[in-house]
Design a protein around this motif. Structure first.
Motif, PDB file in Angstrom:
ATOM      1  N   ALA A  17       0.834  -1.201   0.000  1.00 37.31           N
ATOM      2  CA  ALA A  17       0.000   0.000   0.000  1.00 37.31           C
ATOM      3  C   ALA A  17       0.867   1.249   0.000  1.00 37.31           C
ATOM      4  N   LYS A  18       0.303   2.325  -0.517  1.00 37.62           N
ATOM      5  CA  LYS A  18       1.010   3.594  -0.638  1.00 37.62           C
ATOM      6  C   LYS A  18       0.801   4.477   0.584  1.00 37.62           C
ATOM      7  N   ASP A  19      -0.417   4.487   1.134  1.00 34.07           N
ATOM      8  CA  ASP A  19      -0.729   5.349   2.271  1.00 34.07           C
ATOM      9  C   ASP A  19      -2.121   5.003   2.777  1.00 34.07           C
ATOM     10  N   VAL A  20      -2.478   5.543   3.940  1.00 31.61           N
ATOM     11  CA  VAL A  20      -3.874   5.572   4.344  1.00 31.61           C
ATOM     12  C   VAL A  20      -4.464   6.857   3.792  1.00 31.61           C
ATOM     13  N   THR A  21      -5.733   6.820   3.378  1.00 33.58           N
ATOM     14  CA  THR A  21      -6.245   7.974   2.640  1.00 33.58           C
ATOM     15  C   THR A  21      -7.537   8.553   3.200  1.00 33.58           C
ATOM     16  N   TYR A  22      -8.430   7.764   3.791  1.00 33.97           N
ATOM     17  CA  TYR A  22      -9.612   8.339   4.445  1.00 33.97           C
ATOM     18  C   TYR A  22     -10.171   7.356   5.453  1.00 33.97           C
ATOM     19  N   ILE A  23     -10.985   7.890   6.371  1.00 36.72           N
ATOM     20  CA  ILE A  23     -11.666   7.080   7.370  1.00 36.72           C
ATOM     21  C   ILE A  23     -13.169   7.241   7.181  1.00 36.72           C
ATOM     22  N   ARG A  24     -13.923   6.229   7.650  1.00 34.94           N
ATOM     23  CA  ARG A  24     -15.365   6.216   7.413  1.00 34.94           C
ATOM     24  C   ARG A  24     -16.125   5.941   8.717  1.00 34.94           C
ATOM     25  N   MET A 239       3.122  -6.441  22.457  1.00 38.51           N
ATOM     26  CA  MET A 239       2.008  -5.648  22.960  1.00 38.51           C
ATOM     27  C   MET A 239       1.403  -4.759  21.873  1.00 38.51           C
ATOM     28  N   PHE A 240       2.236  -4.055  21.131  1.00 37.14           N
ATOM     29  CA  PHE A 240       1.724  -3.231  20.034  1.00 37.14           C
ATOM     30  C   PHE A 240       2.851  -2.974  19.049  1.00 37.14           C
ATOM     31  N   GLN A 241       2.456  -2.582  17.834  1.00 37.50           N
ATOM     32  CA  GLN A 241       3.449  -2.328  16.789  1.00 37.50           C
ATOM     33  C   GLN A 241       3.082  -1.076  16.009  1.00 37.50           C
ATOM     34  N   PHE A 242       4.095  -0.224  15.821  1.00 37.75           N
ATOM     35  CA  PHE A 242       3.990   0.892  14.893  1.00 37.75           C
ATOM     36  C   PHE A 242       4.360   0.358  13.513  1.00 37.75           C
ATOM     37  N   MET A 243       3.442   0.477  12.551  1.00 41.52           N
ATOM     38  CA  MET A 243       3.637  -0.120  11.241  1.00 41.52           C
ATOM     39  C   MET A 243       3.565   0.952  10.158  1.00 41.52           C
ATOM     40  N   ARG A 244       4.441   0.812   9.153  1.00 44.65           N
ATOM     41  CA  ARG A 244       4.529   1.811   8.092  1.00 44.65           C
ATOM     42  C   ARG A 244       4.409   1.142   6.729  1.00 44.65           C
ATOM     43  N   ALA A 250      12.143   5.261  -0.911  1.00 42.68           N
ATOM     44  CA  ALA A 250      11.413   6.515  -0.697  1.00 42.68           C
ATOM     45  C   ALA A 250      10.989   6.616   0.764  1.00 42.68           C
ATOM     46  N   ASP A 251      10.893   7.844   1.256  1.00 43.84           N
ATOM     47  CA  ASP A 251      10.530   8.010   2.664  1.00 43.84           C
ATOM     48  C   ASP A 251       9.022   7.930   2.840  1.00 43.84           C
ATOM     49  N   THR A 252       8.626   7.522   4.039  1.00 42.57           N
ATOM     50  CA  THR A 252       7.222   7.418   4.399  1.00 42.57           C
ATOM     51  C   THR A 252       7.087   7.712   5.880  1.00 42.57           C
ATOM     52  N   ASP A 253       5.862   7.861   6.358  1.00 36.59           N
ATOM     53  CA  ASP A 253       5.649   8.133   7.777  1.00 36.59           C
ATOM     54  C   ASP A 253       6.179   6.985   8.632  1.00 36.59           C
ATOM     55  N   HIS A 254       6.719   7.324   9.795  1.00 30.88           N
ATOM     56  CA  HIS A 254       7.176   6.320  10.755  1.00 30.88           C
ATOM     57  C   HIS A 254       6.087   5.282  11.016  1.00 30.88           C
ATOM     58  N   GLY A 334       6.156  14.613  12.356  1.00 27.54           N
ATOM     59  CA  GLY A 334       6.418  13.192  12.542  1.00 27.54           C
ATOM     60  C   GLY A 334       7.680  12.759  11.823  1.00 27.54           C
ATOM     61  N   ASP A 335       8.261  11.652  12.268  1.00 25.71           N
ATOM     62  CA  ASP A 335       9.454  11.097  11.628  1.00 25.71           C
ATOM     63  C   ASP A 335       9.106  10.557  10.240  1.00 25.71           C
ATOM     64  N   ARG A 336      10.058  10.667   9.336  1.00 27.03           N
ATOM     65  CA  ARG A 336       9.968  10.072   8.011  1.00 27.03           C
ATOM     66  C   ARG A 336      11.152   9.128   7.840  1.00 27.03           C
ATOM     67  N   VAL A 337      10.875   7.907   7.399  1.00 25.90           N
ATOM     68  CA  VAL A 337      11.918   6.885   7.272  1.00 25.90           C
ATOM     69  C   VAL A 337      11.689   6.105   5.982  1.00 25.90           C
ATOM     70  N   ASP A 338      12.710   5.311   5.586  1.00 27.46           N
ATOM     71  CA  ASP A 338      12.545   4.446   4.424  1.00 27.46           C
ATOM     72  C   ASP A 338      12.541   2.988   4.870  1.00 27.46           C
ATOM     73  N   ALA A 339      12.582   2.080   3.908  1.00 30.25           N
ATOM     74  CA  ALA A 339      12.427   0.660   4.220  1.00 30.25           C
ATOM     75  C   ALA A 339      13.594   0.090   5.004  1.00 30.25           C
ATOM     76  N   SER A 340      14.705   0.808   5.091  1.00 29.54           N
ATOM     77  CA  SER A 340      15.859   0.302   5.831  1.00 29.54           C
ATOM     78  C   SER A 340      15.739   0.524   7.336  1.00 29.54           C
ATOM     79  N   PHE A 341      14.750   1.274   7.778  1.00 26.07           N
ATOM     80  CA  PHE A 341      14.615   1.612   9.190  1.00 26.07           C
ATOM     81  C   PHE A 341      14.089   0.422   9.992  1.00 26.07           C
ATOM     82  N   GLY A 342      14.714   0.168  11.162  1.00 29.53           N
ATOM     83  CA  GLY A 342      14.204  -0.856  12.077  1.00 29.53           C
ATOM     84  C   GLY A 342      14.224  -2.252  11.467  1.00 29.53           C
ATOM     85  N   PRO A 343      13.372  -3.151  11.994  1.00 33.04           N
ATOM     86  CA  PRO A 343      12.433  -2.918  13.095  1.00 33.04           C
ATOM     87  C   PRO A 343      13.143  -2.856  14.447  1.00 33.04           C
ATOM     88  N   ASN A 344      12.672  -1.953  15.298  1.00 31.81           N
ATOM     89  CA  ASN A 344      13.223  -1.785  16.636  1.00 31.81           C
ATOM     90  C   ASN A 344      12.297  -2.417  17.666  1.00 31.81           C
TER      91      ASN A 344
END
Length: 409
Positions: A17-24, A239-244, A250-254, A334-344
């Motif tokens: 996926a490229k991004d989240v785009t709307y909520i309903r 417990m939980f995961q921050f997922m991008r 290319a950079d994307t949101d953390h 917010g932080d911007r990272v690419d696919a090389s970041f983490g996982p931490n």
């Protein structure tokens, strides 16, 4: 139960996926929600008796949809790169709709094509879209420049971040929302780990930071019983995961999605919150002051958490409950990272990693904030005052009362 922390990375997800785009959402009173979206800083793109569609400044036709119906969070949409991605989802995800043109007012606003399905772990309706188009909206104020220590970017110009320097006003007014930043889901323990895996397998999401409750043997008595029981119940310490999004170099949101475990006994998955990006820290504080003044005057908004700056993702944030208790966040930087970041890995038993301040770099302490108000609308201080049918529909994932909405997607 399988420990998702030990599962290998998905070699070939269905799509990336490229991004989240709307909520309903659905809501029984669209007038109340139209007032809220304006107060929040969204721009109404379409309104009729059945639907309220709002957008931000970015070149997307909408990012917030409220349809007439019971009070309920329905789901959200991912943007994908091609119609082939939509076809891949339609062919691989059980119960997914065929690829079709976006219809109705949503299609008139921006065209595009879509698929949708009811995600079986959470009961959320997930959508994927491609080909939507819209012109950006111009900001009323332009980008703010700052004089940092030793580096002056603004010379001979008085700073007026809210347009209320003359005359000075108590309420600075709503900020301007640029885009949807991320969506956070609170899912019953155990199921939340399988939902993380589903997001990786289906939409190619990567883990930026994974929070684990690593309790040494014999040390259970030193930790809150709900956390200990959660770990025992799920069979995993995740417990939980921050997922991008996986955008390669290319950079994307953390994080575009955060999955949390529901720890208050609520049996069905809930929206924890949806975060919307504004331009600057001044805009975040502007939104806070605006909502605080409106709440003082009796508006149906409650502070959930803020203002502060996160550790993981780094955003400056402010969270408020809307008239039906769903949390909307203003955020920036917010932080911007690419696919090389983490996982931490975040060790939640280490105060040096989570801290005693609710995961903040600065901001309200856990004791003085509503950080625990992010499990869903049931945490809204106004929840008990809602009618019985509203409380029931907010917490239920039963889609029968909104099936006509889902069928019309």
């Amino acid at each position: 139960m399988t420990d998702t922390a030990t599962l290998p990375e998905t070699a070939a997800p269905v799509v990336k996926a490229k991004d989240v785009t709307y909520i309903r959402f659905s809501a029984p009173d669209l007038d109340v929600m139209e007032t809220f979206v304006a107060d929040f800083g969204l721009v109404v793109a379409h309104r009729d008796d059945d639907v309220l569609i709002s957008r931000g400044l970015e070149p997307m036709p909408f990012l917030h949809v409220v349809q007439r119906g019971p009070a309920k969070f329905i789901g959200w949409a991912f943007e994908v790169d091609s119609e082939d991605d939509l076809l891949a989802l339609a062919g691989a995800v059980p119960g997914c709709s065929p690829v079709h043109d976006i219809g109705g007012a949503e299609g008139q606003l921006g065209g595009g094509r879509r698929v949708h399905f009811v995600e079986p772990i959470t009961g959320f309706v997930l959508e994927a879209v491609y080909g939507q188009q819209a012109e950006p909206l111009a900001t009323r104020r332009g980008r703010i420049t700052y004089n940092h220590a030793g580096v002056a970017e603004r010379i001979g110009v008085e700073q007026d971040v809210s347009g209320n320097r003359r005359p000075i006003q108590k309420d600075p007014g709503a900020p301007e929302v640029y885009r949807l930043g991320h969506v956070v889901a609170a899912v019953p323990p155990g199921a939340h780990q399988f939902f993380m895996k589903f997001l990786a397998d289906t939409f190619g999401m990567l883990v930026s930071d994974s929070a684990r409750m690593i309790i040494p043997p014999g040390a259970e008595e030193h930790f809150p019983p709900p956390l200990v029981e959660l770990i025992k119940t799920t069979g995993s310490d995740v417990m939980f995961q921050f997922m991008r999004m996986d955008r390669g170099a290319a950079d994307t949101d953390h994080h575009s999605i955060l999955v949390l475990p529901l720890m208050d006994g609520t049996p069905a998955a809930q929206l924890s919150h949806a975060a919307f990006e504004v331009f600057s820290m001044d805009d975040v504080f502007r939104g806070h002051m605006h909502f605080r003044e409106l709440a003082t005057q009796g508006a149906p908004y409650s502070l959930a958490w803020g203002v502060g700056r996160h550790v993981y993702g780094s955003q400056v944030y402010d969270y408020w409950h809307d008239p039906y208790g769903h949390v909307h966040e203003h955020m920036c930087d917010g932080d911007r990272v690419d696919a090389s970041f983490g996982p931490n890995v975040i060790d939640m038993t280490d105060p040096g990693q989570m801290g005693h301040n609710g995961g903040n770099q600065w901001g309200p302490t856990v004791e003085k904030s509503g950080v625990h108000n992010l499990n869903g609308p049931q945490c809204d201080p106004k929840f008990a005052d809602q009618p019985d049918d509203v409380r029931a529909s907010l917490l239920s994932r039963d889609l029968s009362e909104v099936q006509h909405i889902v069928d019309a997607l």
